[in-house]
Design a protein around this motif. Structure first.
Motif, mmCIF file in Angstrom:
data_model
loop_
_atom_site.group_PDB
_atom_site.id
_atom_site.type_symbol
_atom_site.label_atom_id
_atom_site.label_comp_id
_atom_site.label_asym_id
_atom_site.label_seq_id
_atom_site.Cartn_x
_atom_site.Cartn_y
_atom_site.Cartn_z
ATOM 1 N N PRO A 465 0.662 -1.423 0.102
ATOM 2 C CA PRO A 465 -0.011 -0.074 0.056
ATOM 3 C C PRO A 465 0.900 1.170 0.139
ATOM 4 O O PRO A 465 1.914 1.191 0.490
ATOM 5 C CB PRO A 465 -0.711 -0.159 1.238
ATOM 6 N N LEU A 466 0.313 2.223 -0.686
ATOM 7 C CA LEU A 466 0.916 3.494 -0.498
ATOM 8 C C LEU A 466 0.549 4.235 0.682
ATOM 9 O O LEU A 466 -0.261 3.613 1.675
ATOM 10 C CB LEU A 466 0.447 4.453 -1.619
ATOM 11 N N SER A 518 1.903 13.695 -5.798
ATOM 12 C CA SER A 518 3.037 13.563 -5.023
ATOM 13 C C SER A 518 3.019 12.298 -4.042
ATOM 14 O O SER A 518 4.094 11.759 -3.468
ATOM 15 C CB SER A 518 2.642 14.743 -3.820
ATOM 16 N N LEU A 519 1.815 11.554 -4.088
ATOM 17 C CA LEU A 519 1.783 10.248 -3.467
ATOM 18 C C LEU A 519 2.355 9.059 -4.490
ATOM 19 O O LEU A 519 2.439 8.051 -3.977
ATOM 20 C CB LEU A 519 0.431 9.879 -2.977
ATOM 21 N N ASP A 545 6.923 8.807 -14.713
ATOM 22 C CA ASP A 545 6.258 8.883 -13.286
ATOM 23 C C ASP A 545 6.074 9.964 -12.852
ATOM 24 O O ASP A 545 5.265 10.325 -12.200
ATOM 25 C CB ASP A 545 7.297 8.241 -12.289
ATOM 26 N N ARG A 546 6.406 11.108 -13.605
ATOM 27 C CA ARG A 546 6.046 12.582 -13.459
ATOM 28 C C ARG A 546 6.000 13.226 -14.832
ATOM 29 O O ARG A 546 6.772 13.293 -15.818
ATOM 30 C CB ARG A 546 7.220 13.209 -12.686
ATOM 31 N N GLN A 585 3.781 23.066 -9.886
ATOM 32 C CA GLN A 585 3.451 22.375 -8.583
ATOM 33 C C GLN A 585 4.066 20.898 -8.545
ATOM 34 O O GLN A 585 4.381 20.535 -7.619
ATOM 35 C CB GLN A 585 2.125 22.399 -8.464
ATOM 36 N N VAL A 586 4.191 20.111 -9.717
ATOM 37 C CA VAL A 586 4.630 18.957 -9.791
ATOM 38 C C VAL A 586 6.218 18.894 -9.798
ATOM 39 O O VAL A 586 6.929 19.367 -10.622
ATOM 40 C CB VAL A 586 4.222 18.295 -11.114
#
Length: 788
Positions: A465-466, A518-519, A545-546, A585-586
């Motif tokens: 789990p995250l 962010s998670l 991933d981003r 923001q990322v």
């Protein structure tokens, strides 16, 4: 045959003549065509094997019996295509094709020259002997003298109690070659490109330095099997190193080298290399093994490094060829990169990839299957987090360019990421990616406009789990961009030189909405370096991933000065800057968001006004702090062969790093006004330099201005004497903040024979920009070079 008191000439076989046809004039009343000249091919380097050559004899006195023998006395000479024989007396027996020569004998066969007191030779077969001969070979400039020389055929000869050297002979009875091989027996096989010596002694500067009961050496650049000269090295960790390589020429496209090695402080080891080159694939494999390393507590040390690339036919018509790529690297322990940095590893390599990939493509489709596993060499003083393994990665692509004016593609990727949980708190995951894009370029000679739309969809399934308890996640993001530019040209003139000057403005708008990421773990994304290429990128991150949120516009302006005749770029000046309408923001984990407003300004320049000079510079300038964030300035001066100086300055304010890098190769004689460019050598040997030779200084210094210390450095001297080259090179490479590897390399290269010592050429090529190897071979000489 009648004697004659004046010089005589005779042709010993029929020759067809067409001279009368050329001399005869046209008949009355006929139209005379204008005489035209036609190009003639070059003289043939190889004589036709089935040709029956004509023989021509000349001399002061000729006598003999028709079709039996001919005797030529006084300035006697016999000529055939590719062969000239001279002497005080020549006796040619036409029944046996044997030529007997005496008194001042000279023979020139396709450029190879022999002199002797007497000799005998079968003319067509080139078999015979010479007494008290000297010889010189045109291919490599090698020459020497002997008690007896036997010609076995056109390509093989044997020298008895003779000498061999490639040092160019100078006038004077006191001349001695700088190096010389004396041997009881020398076998010279130019068909195989190999020489063999028995009972030999190698002399250098008149001093015997190496007894050689039996040895072989190359006569040209072709490879051959056998023991290579030993190499001796010295470094501050392993001490004195001795290696004796054995080379195996398996086939023209395959070879192997085995190198037994003794390191005084460590012990005995062995290295091996296998190389192959086929029509559709190629590769190499390196293996190193040292049992019981005394400096590492008696551990066994080993490493293997494999490279393979190529296409392989599946035998299935619907599939066709499949590409296979292998990059396998593995070593025994974490200290291997420090201790054996020249055995397949760069000094700073601490991440070793074990990577295998299958690829396929046909028409608009392509696909690949890959497996990647990392070996991380840890340092307790500077640990690094290992990257994620990809076990496996499956990717596919379908796309078309200029299909009714549109460019479009779809990329799909599925990857299983795995890592040791000791190094990361993130769960492993399976990730699927789908990336599609559609563009409609409008291009004209005066500019372009490209609207483009993209869709980036990503889905994850996690092993654990995250932080918010999820075991899966997904993200879909569109991106829209509009990119356009213009190109203006005009004729210009600067400093008395004509140019075509361009002015190229460019403007690009990119919009990507914000999604909270962010998670999400980061498996393969990294930030692009900010430069002239990435300032125009749609995404600030590599990987999947981003995906950065963007609402920005980028503006740039470039001007160039082009040579109107060649199109070569003499000057390039560029400026570019971004403006964000909303803040970024990322970010990557631990990163800082970027505020709304102007970015740093990128300034670039490239100047190649003169071929001898080159300059490149990039400056990243922050207008708010009025300071340079990053600076890279590089300049090079290369006025001629074996003359180059390069200087680089690198400054990165955020990392508090500042380096100056200086590299050079320069003749020392030129510094005091005695230097001149060396003449080309004969192929595979035969030095052309004469006199006292030339000294060259070579080096590279990478100096940290912040730490006030030399980070890496190499410094050496090279001496080119024409037929031999000497090199002494000292090298320092930092392996960590507190340790470094230092070694000294000595080498003497006897041109046309062998190299003795440790070869520093790889270190010089890798460290000095535009370094040129002394003694580079010239094209093979023609057999007519020494024509008589």
């Amino acid at each position: 045959m009648t004697d004659a008191s004046r010089p005589a000439r005779a042709v010993l076989c029929p020759v067809a003549l067409g001279v009368l046809a050329l001399l005869a004039g046209p008949a009355w009343g006929q139209t005379v065509e204008p005489l035209t000249l036609r190009a003639s091919p070059l003289l043939a380097e190889k004589l036709p094997s089935n040709a029956k050559p004509a023989s021509l004899v000349l001399g002061d006195h000729i006598s003999g019996r028709t079709d039996l023998e001919t005797v030529i006395e006084g300035n006697a000479e016999l000529r055939q295509p590719g062969l000239v024989a001279r002497g005080d007396k020549l006796v040619y027996d036409q029944t046996t094709d044997v030529l007997t020569a005496s008194g001042g004998v000279r023979l020139n066969r396709e450029g190879d020259r022999y002199t002797a007191t007497s000799g005998q030779i079968k003319v067509d077969a080139v078999e015979g002997f010479f007494l008290q001969p000297t010889y010189e070979f045109i291919a490599n400039g090698a020459h020497g003298h002997a008690d007896r020389l036997e010609l076995l055929d056109r390509d093989r000869s044997t020298v008895f109690h003779g000498t061999y050297t490639t040092c160019q002979r100078e006038d004077g009875a006191s001349w001695r070659p700088d190096w010389m091989l004396r041997a009881d027996r020398l076998e010279l096989d130019r068909e195989d490109g190999e020489g063999r010596a028995e009972g030999a002694v190698l002399e250098f500067k008149g001093v015997p330095i190496l007894p050689l009961p039996s040895m072989s050496f190359p006569l040209d650049e072709r490879r051959k099997s056998g023991w290579l000269p030993p190499t001796i090295g010295l470094d501050n960790k392993s001490g004195l190193n001795l290696a004796v390589p054995y080379y195996w020429n398996i086939a023209p496209n395959r070879d192997a080298t085995v190198i037994p090695t003794v390191m005084v402080r460590r012990g005995v080891g062995v290295q091996g290399e296998f190389r192959y080159l086929e029509n559709n694939y190629n590769g190499r494999a390196n293996v190193n093994f040292m049992p019981n390393d005394r400096l590492r507590g008696g551990r066994n040390r080993w490493g293997y490094f494999v490279r393979h690339n190529g296409q392989h036919d599946t035998g299935i018509a619907a599939i066709g060829n499949i590409g296979l790529g292998l990059n396998l690297n593995r070593v025994s322990d974490n200290d291997y990169w420090r201790d054996f940095n020249r055995n397949g590893l760069a000094l700073t390599t601490r991440l070793l990839a074990n990577d295998g990939a299958l690829s396929w493509g046909r028409g608009d489709f392509s696909a690949s299957l890959r497996a990647l596993k990392w070996q991380t060499l840890q340092d307790v003083n500077a640990p690094i987090v290992p990257p994620y393994d990809r076990l496996p990665q499956l990717a596919g692509r379908w796309g078309r360019v200029n299909d009714r004016g549109f460019d479009y593609s779809i990329d799909a990727d599925f990857t299983r990421f795995r890592a040791d949980r000791f190094w990361t708190n993130e769960p492993n995951a399976d990730r699927g990616v789908l990336h599609g894009q559609l563009a409609r370029p409008f291009t004209r000679p005066w500019g372009f406009l490209t609207p483009k739309a993209q869709l980036h969809a990503t889905a994850y399934r996690f092993d654990g789990p995250l932080d918010d308890g999820r075991t899966s996640a997904s993200r879909v993001l569109p991106t829209f961009s509009l990119d356009g530019g213009l190109a203006f040209e005009r004729d210009a003139r600067f400093f008395g030189r004509a140019f075509t000057q361009t002015l190229e403005p460019r403007l690009k708008y990119v919009y990507t909405p914000y999604r909270d990421q962010s998670l999400l773990p980061n498996y393969d994304s990294g930030a692009y370096d900010f430069n002239f290429a990435t300032i125009w990128a749609d995404n600030a991150f590599a990987g999947h991933d981003r995906v950065v949120d963007n609402n920005l516009i980028t503006a740039g302006l470039t001007t160039r000065l082009l040579d109107p005749g060649t199109g070569a770029e003499a000057v390039r000046l560029a400026i570019a800057q971004r403006y964000r309408f909303s803040g970024q923001q990322v970010v990557l984990p631990g990163g800082t968001p970027t505020a709304k407003g102007w970015s740093d300004i990128m300034l670039g320049a490239g100047i190649n006004w003169d071929p001898r000079w080159a300059f490149d510079g990039v400056v990243q300038y922050n207008p708010d702090s009025r300071q340079n964030t990053r600076t890279l300035l590089q300049a090079r001066y290369s006025p001629g062969p074996f003359r180059t100086v390069s200087l680089a300055y690198r400054h990165q304010r955020d990392l508090n790093s500042q380096y100056v890098d200086l590299g050079w190769q320069w003749p020392l004689g030129a510094l005091i006004g005695r230097g001149s460019d060396p003449a080309p050598r004969r192929a595979s040997g035969g030095g052309s330099c004469q006199g006292d030779g030339r000294w060259y200084s070579v080096g590279r210094m990478n100096y940290s201005m912040q730490e006030r210390r030399l980070v890496d450095g190499i410094l050496g001297l090279e001496y080119d004497a024409g037929c031999w080259i000497g090199r002494v090179v000292a090298e320092k490479l930092n392996s960590s903040v507190n340790s470094s590897t230092k070694r000294v390399m000595f080498q003497i290269e006897l041109i046309g024979l062998s190299r003795l010592g440790t070869n520093p050429l790889s270190a010089l090529r890798n460290n000095i920009p535009r370094y040129q190897v002394l003694g580079a071979d010239a094209p093979p000489p023609s057999r007519f070079t020494e024509y008589e």
